[in-house]
Design a protein around this motif. Structure first.
Motif, mmCIF file in Angstrom:
data_model
loop_
_atom_site.group_PDB
_atom_site.id
_atom_site.type_symbol
_atom_site.label_atom_id
_atom_site.label_comp_id
_atom_site.label_asym_id
_atom_site.label_seq_id
_atom_site.Cartn_x
_atom_site.Cartn_y
_atom_site.Cartn_z
ATOM 1 N N UNK A 115 39.858 40.929 41.271
ATOM 2 C CA UNK A 115 40.782 41.306 40.214
ATOM 3 C C UNK A 115 40.535 42.755 39.852
ATOM 4 N N UNK A 116 41.369 43.300 38.969
ATOM 5 C CA UNK A 116 41.216 44.702 38.603
ATOM 6 C C UNK A 116 41.060 44.861 37.090
ATOM 7 N N UNK A 117 40.463 45.983 36.717
ATOM 8 C CA UNK A 117 40.293 46.339 35.315
ATOM 9 C C UNK A 117 41.360 47.359 34.923
ATOM 10 N N UNK A 118 41.835 47.220 33.696
ATOM 11 C CA UNK A 118 42.753 48.217 33.147
ATOM 12 C C UNK A 118 42.445 48.376 31.670
ATOM 13 N N UNK A 119 42.676 49.587 31.168
ATOM 14 C CA UNK A 119 42.346 49.884 29.782
ATOM 15 C C UNK A 119 43.598 50.018 28.934
ATOM 16 N N UNK A 120 43.640 49.234 27.856
ATOM 17 C CA UNK A 120 44.738 49.308 26.902
ATOM 18 C C UNK A 120 44.385 50.355 25.850
ATOM 19 N N UNK A 121 45.230 51.328 25.713
ATOM 20 C CA UNK A 121 44.989 52.390 24.734
ATOM 21 C C UNK A 121 45.599 52.003 23.390
ATOM 22 N N UNK A 129 40.671 45.279 30.124
ATOM 23 C CA UNK A 129 41.094 43.922 30.466
ATOM 24 C C UNK A 129 40.838 43.699 31.951
ATOM 25 N N UNK A 130 40.544 42.453 32.301
ATOM 26 C CA UNK A 130 40.361 42.083 33.702
ATOM 27 C C UNK A 130 41.473 41.113 34.082
ATOM 28 N N UNK A 131 42.208 41.427 35.153
ATOM 29 C CA UNK A 131 43.326 40.599 35.610
ATOM 30 C C UNK A 131 42.990 40.022 36.978
ATOM 31 N N UNK A 132 43.190 38.708 37.126
ATOM 32 C CA UNK A 132 42.845 38.026 38.368
ATOM 33 C C UNK A 132 43.696 36.774 38.505
ATOM 34 N N UNK A 133 43.652 36.166 39.703
ATOM 35 C CA UNK A 133 44.324 34.890 39.887
ATOM 36 C C UNK A 133 43.553 33.829 39.105
ATOM 37 N N UNK A 134 44.263 33.013 38.373
ATOM 38 C CA UNK A 134 43.626 31.998 37.535
ATOM 39 C C UNK A 134 42.824 30.999 38.358
ATOM 40 N N UNK A 139 42.684 38.362 45.586
ATOM 41 C CA UNK A 139 43.898 39.124 45.378
ATOM 42 C C UNK A 139 44.019 40.170 46.494
ATOM 43 N N UNK A 140 45.207 40.313 47.056
ATOM 44 C CA UNK A 140 45.451 41.308 48.103
ATOM 45 C C UNK A 140 46.383 42.377 47.551
ATOM 46 N N UNK A 141 45.876 43.587 47.444
ATOM 47 C CA UNK A 141 46.651 44.696 46.897
ATOM 48 C C UNK A 141 47.046 45.638 48.030
ATOM 49 N N UNK A 142 48.313 46.023 48.055
ATOM 50 C CA UNK A 142 48.810 46.921 49.094
ATOM 51 C C UNK A 142 48.106 48.266 49.013
ATOM 52 N N UNK A 143 47.789 48.809 50.174
ATOM 53 C CA UNK A 143 47.142 50.115 50.223
ATOM 54 C C UNK A 143 47.527 50.874 51.474
ATOM 55 N N UNK A 144 47.051 52.097 51.547
ATOM 56 C CA UNK A 144 47.243 52.953 52.717
ATOM 57 C C UNK A 144 45.874 53.452 53.166
ATOM 58 N N UNK A 217 58.184 37.045 38.893
ATOM 59 C CA UNK A 217 57.609 36.237 37.801
ATOM 60 C C UNK A 217 56.726 35.109 38.314
ATOM 61 N N UNK A 218 57.071 34.546 39.485
ATOM 62 C CA UNK A 218 56.289 33.434 40.020
ATOM 63 C C UNK A 218 54.845 33.851 40.287
ATOM 64 N N UNK A 219 54.652 35.066 40.790
ATOM 65 C CA UNK A 219 53.292 35.548 41.046
ATOM 66 C C UNK A 219 52.601 35.900 39.745
ATOM 67 N N UNK A 220 53.310 36.570 38.845
ATOM 68 C CA UNK A 220 52.715 36.976 37.570
ATOM 69 C C UNK A 220 52.235 35.764 36.781
ATOM 70 N N UNK A 221 52.951 34.658 36.907
ATOM 71 C CA UNK A 221 52.580 33.462 36.148
ATOM 72 C C UNK A 221 51.262 32.856 36.621
ATOM 73 N N UNK A 222 50.787 33.259 37.802
ATOM 74 C CA UNK A 222 49.523 32.725 38.316
ATOM 75 C C UNK A 222 48.333 33.593 37.918
ATOM 76 N N UNK A 223 48.592 34.664 37.182
ATOM 77 C CA UNK A 223 47.523 35.591 36.801
ATOM 78 C C UNK A 223 46.921 35.226 35.453
#
Length: 261
Positions: A115-121, A129-134, A139-144, A217-223
Motif C-alpha cells: 500500500x502507499x502513504x499519503x499526507x493530508x494537509x 494515511x496508509x491505503x491498501x487492499x482490505x 497492489x500493482x501500481x503502473x510504472x515506467x 468505483x469497484x476497485x476503490x471499494x476494495x481499498x
C-alpha cells in the motif's frame, strides 16, 4: 502523488502472484515498511528474451521481477541526479513529456506494494494515511522504467553497467482518496496487468488508452484507508508499527469513509 510506500513480501511470493520469474538475485530487497525515493525497489517487467548475442525473440515474452532505483533518469540525462525529481509521472502526460515518452512506448512496469502513504494537509498538521487492499492482496501500481548509461568520465567509472531506474504513475484521486490528496497512484487490477506490461503495445494503442484513467468505483471499494503515525515522516523509521492505525482521537480531520460507497 506517491512519495512513500510499503513493500514487505518476499520476491518468491511476488513471483508466484505475478506469474513471473524472480530475476532479482543478489539485488533482492528486504521487507521495507517505508520505501522512499532513490531506494532500490522491485518491479515487474515483461520483455522479449534475448540470446547470447543480444538478439530479441519477437515470438515470445518473459515476465520477471527486476530491481530498479526509484526515480527515473531519462536516457539523455547528463547525470543520475535527475531521478530524485522524477519519482512520479502524471499518467495524463507520459506520451508528451520528453523524460517519459520513450519509456511509455515500450518500457512499462508494475510496482508491487502492500500500500502507499499519503499526507493530508490541514491548517493544523499533515496527517499521513496508509491505503491498501482490505484483503491484504498485493497492489500493482503502473510504472515506467528506463536505462541510463554515462558516456565517459567519472560517472562511467561509477556506473560501468549503467543504471536502471523507474517511476510511479499517478492519476486523479477518486472517492475518499480525494479527501487526502488530489493525486493517487495508478492502481491496476490483475486483469489489466498483461495489457500494461505488453512490450509491443504502445501507450495509446488498443487497451492502453483505457488504462491511463482513474480506477473504477469497484476497485476503490476494495481499498482501506487508515490514519497512521507521523513516524513514517522520517525515512529512518522502518517497521510494521508504521502500519498501525492511529486512534481516532489523535486524528485532526478524519476522512469520511462512508464516501467509499
Amino acid at each position: 502523488m506517491c512519495g512513500r510506500y510499503a513493500s514487505t513480501k518476499a520476491p518468491a511470493d511476488l513471483a508466484d502472484e505475478f506469474h513471473a520469474v524472480d530475476a532479482t538475485a543478489e539485488t533482492a530487497q528486504r521487507p521495507d515498511y517505508n520505501v522512499a525515493p532513490t531506494k532500490d525497489v522491485t518491479v515487474v517487467v515483461e520483455r522479449h528474451p534475448r540470446d547470447e548475442e543480444g538478439n530479441a525473440d519477437p515470438a515470445t515474452t518473459e515476465r520477471s521481477l527486476r530491481t530498479v532505483r526509484w526515480g527515473l533518469v531519462p536516457f539523455w540525462a547528463k547525470d543520475p541526479s535527475a531521478g530524485a525529481r522524477m519519482v512520479n509521472a502524471r499518467s495524463e502526460t507520459i506520451t508528451e513529456k520528453p523524460a517519459f515518452r520513450r519509456a511509455a512506448a515500450s518500457r512499462r512496469c508494475l510496482f508491487p506494494m502492500d500500500g502507499w502513504y499519503e499526507w493530508q494537509r490541514s491548517k493544523s498538521a499533515k496527517q499521513p494515511y496508509f491505503t491498501h487492499y482490505a484483503d491484504g492482496a498485493t497492489m500493482a501500481v503502473a510504472g515506467l522504467w528506463e536505462f541510463w548509461r554515462p558516456k565517459d568520465g567519472e560517472l562511467a567509472e561509477k556506473y560501468p553497467d549503467g543504471l536502471v531506474t523507474g517511476c510511479v504513475l499517478t492519476t486523479e484521486a477518486v472517492g475518499p482518496l480525494a479527501q487526502v490528496h488530489d493525486r493517487m497512484p495508478l492502481v491496476l487490477p490483475p486483469d489489466a496487468w498483461g495489457d500494461w506490461l505488453d512490450p509491443d503495445a504502445g501507450p495509446t494503442e488498443g487497451p492502453m488508452s483505457r488504462l491511463l484513467v482513474p480506477p473504477p468505483p469497484e476497485l476503490v471499494s476494495t481499498l482501506e484507508i487508515r490514519p497512521v503515525s507521523t513516524r513514517v515522516n522520517s525515512v529512518r523509521n522502518n517497521g510494521p508499527e508504521l502500519l498501525d492505525r492511529l486512534p481516532d482521537d489523535q486524528v485532526a480531520e478524519p476522512i469520511q469513509l462512508d464516501l467509499l460507497s
